[in-house]
Design an enzyme around this catalytic site. Structure first.
Site, PDB file in Angstrom:
ATOM      1  N   ASP A 127       0.853  -1.188   0.000  1.00 62.21           N
ATOM      2  CA  ASP A 127       0.000   0.000   0.000  1.00 62.21           C
ATOM      3  C   ASP A 127       0.889   1.238   0.000  1.00 62.21           C
ATOM      4  OD1 ASP A 127      -2.415  -1.391   0.059  1.00 62.21           O
ATOM      5  OD2 ASP A 127      -2.522  -1.395   2.236  1.00 62.21           O
TER       6      ASP A 127
ATOM      7  N   ASP B 119      -7.061  -1.267  -4.586  1.00 64.05           N
ATOM      8  CA  ASP B 119      -8.134  -0.788  -3.700  1.00 64.05           C
ATOM      9  C   ASP B 119      -8.955   0.287  -4.391  1.00 64.05           C
ATOM     10  OD1 ASP B 119      -7.081  -2.449  -1.696  1.00 64.05           O
ATOM     11  OD2 ASP B 119      -5.847  -0.838  -0.872  1.00 64.05           O
TER      12      ASP B 119
END
Length: 167
Positions: free
Chosen positions: A120, A139
């Site tokens: 991330d 995401d």
């Protein structure tokens, strides 16, 4: 363009963009390093997420992680692919939305299989209530797909109401 080819290309595009961005971050950032994109509003910070959305489930035991973060998502993604290929009645927006969801889902499942965690790196802080956790392109694909599905559902529901009212 052939419908199934369109589906495959869109899913592969979502996976590729996500994986390319993660390779770039891992190559150009030290773990935990933070770089500002636009002031303090849009930030990149390289982290590894061993859980699901916003790290939820990162402290689960390995068996539970295997079931909830790999097996279950893989089964759901497989079903959604089957559904979008078989359901020829899907409107274009819903089809694109499902492809974004599947592409993002596959990209994150791939990370969990290959790396044991998900890379991330995006963080948005617009002040007040709008502040995200750290997320990635996959995401973003899944979230965009979900928003598109909601919009498509409202549009088609309202079209159905208009048709019934004019009859």
């Amino acid at each position: 363009m052939n419908r199934n080819l369109f589906i495959i290309l869109l899913i592969v595009f979502n996976i590729a963009i996500d994986q390319i961005s993660k390779v770039w971050v891992r190559a150009n950032f030290e773990y935990g390093e933070t770089k500002s994109l636009i002031g303090e509003k849009f930030i990149m910070q390289y982290v590894e997420n061993k859980g699901a959305f916003l790290g939820m489930g990162s402290d689960m035991n390995d068996t539970l992680k295997l079931i909830l973060l790999l097996i279950l998502p893989t089964l759901v993604l497989g079903y959604v692919i089957y559904y979008i290929i078989k359901n020829k009645q899907l409107d274009r927006m819903s089809l694109i939305a499902f492809c974004c969801i599947v592409g993002g889902g596959i990209a994150n499942v791939f990370d969990r299989i290959v790396f044991g965690q998900v890379t991330d790196f995006f963080f948005i802080n617009l002040g007040g209530v709008f502040k995200t956790g750290i997320f990635n392109v996959a995401d973003l694909s899944v979230t965009t797909g979900m928003i598109m599905l909601l919009i498509s559902g409202f549009v088609h529901r309202n079209k159905g109401k208009v048709l019934h009212e004019t009859e």
